[in-house]
Enzyme design. Structure first.
Site, short mmCIF file in Angstrom:
data_model
loop_
_atom_site.label_atom_id
_atom_site.label_comp_id
_atom_site.label_asym_id
_atom_site.label_seq_id
_atom_site.Cartn_x
_atom_site.Cartn_y
_atom_site.Cartn_z
N GLY A 40 0.83 -1.20 0.00
CA GLY A 40 0.00 0.00 0.00
C GLY A 40 0.86 1.25 0.00
N CYS A 41 0.36 2.32 0.56
CA CYS A 41 1.07 3.60 0.58
C CYS A 41 2.44 3.48 1.21
CB CYS A 41 0.23 4.63 1.35
SG CYS A 41 1.05 6.22 1.54
#
Length: 206
Positions: A40-41
Site C-alpha cells: 500500500g502507501c
C-alpha cells in the site's frame, strides 16, 4: 495577466512531467542486507519498517513494473505495472529476513487485491520480493502458516516476486510521516495503521 498565468502553469506542468526518478542501486555494505516490500502507501510502510529494531533505513520507491524512471503520478495512474514499495536496509545480525516478513504481514491486510485501506489501484497491491530462493521459501512458508492458522478471514493475495529495478521515489516522499505529522492522510491513515502494527507485531521495535 491570464496569458502569463497560463504560461507559468504550462511551464510548471512540463517541469513536473520531466522530474523523472532514478534507479537506486540495492548494493549493500558487507554485513548488511536489503529487503523490498509493497503493502500500500509507502508513507505508511516506511514509517512501519523504520520502527523495527535492526533496520537502518527504509527508502520509498517504485518497482514491479516495466516503465523506466517512473514518477509518482505515472505510478498512481496504474499504467506502469509498478507498485509503491520500500527498500528496507537492515543488519541481519539484529533482525532476520523472516522477522521482516513477519512485520510485512503484521502491518497490512494482504487479502485485498489492488487495495490497502482507502488506497485503491494496482500500485497499492501487496508484494513480497525476494533476492534468492531461501528468501522465497521464507515468504511462501509464512503465507502457508498464516493460511493454516486462519489469521485472515479471506485468502491472502500477496504476490511473491523476484526483486527487479528499484526506483527511488521523489525526495518529498522520503520520511513523509516524520516530516508531515499533521497532514490529513498521515493523521487519518498512517498513524492509526502504525499503532495497529505496534500492537500486532511480535518482534522487537526500536
Amino acid at each position: 495577466m491570464m496569458k502569463a498565468l497560463s504560461y507559468f502553469a504550462l511551464l510548471f506542468f512540463i517541469i513536473s512531467c520531466q522530474a523523472q526518478t532514478k534507479q537506486l542501486s540495492l548494493q549493500v555494505k558487507p554485513g548488511k542486507a536489503v529487503a523490498v516490500f509493497a503493502e500500500g502507501c509507502f508513507w505508511c510502510s516506511e514509517h512501519v519498517f523504520e520502527a523495527v529494531y535492526g533496520v537502518d533505513e527504509a527508502v520509498s520507491g517504485y518497482t514491479g513494473g516495466t516503465t523506466k524512471n517512473p514518477t509518482y503520478h505515472q505510478v498512481g495512474s496504474n499504467q506502469t505495472g509498478h507498485a509503491e514499495v520500500v527498500a528496507v536496509f537492515y543488519d541481519p545480525k539484529k533482525v532476520s529476513f523472516a522477522q521482516l516478513v513477519d512485520a510485512f504481514f503484521a502491518s497490512q491486510d494482504p487479502t485485498t487485491p489492488n487495495q490497502q485501506g482507502p488506497d485503491v489501484g494496482s500500485s497499492y497491491r501487496s508484494i513480497a520480493f525476494y533476492s534468492n530462493l531461501d528468501e522465497k521459501k521464507i515468504i511462501d512458508d509464512k503465507i502457508k502458516a498464516l493460511t493454516v492458522a486462519k489469521v485472515f478471514r479471506n485468502p491472502i493475495v500477496t504476490e511473491v516476486k523476484p526483486i527487479s529495478a528499484f526506483y527511488e521515489a521523489e525526495a518529498y516522499h522520503q520520511d513523509y510521516v516524520k516530516n508531515n505529522p499533521n497532514q490529513g492522510y498521515v493523521q487519518g491513515v498512517s498513524i492509526p495503521r502504525f499503532n495497529k502494527f505496534v500492537k500486532t507485531y511480535k518482534g522487537k521495535l526500536k
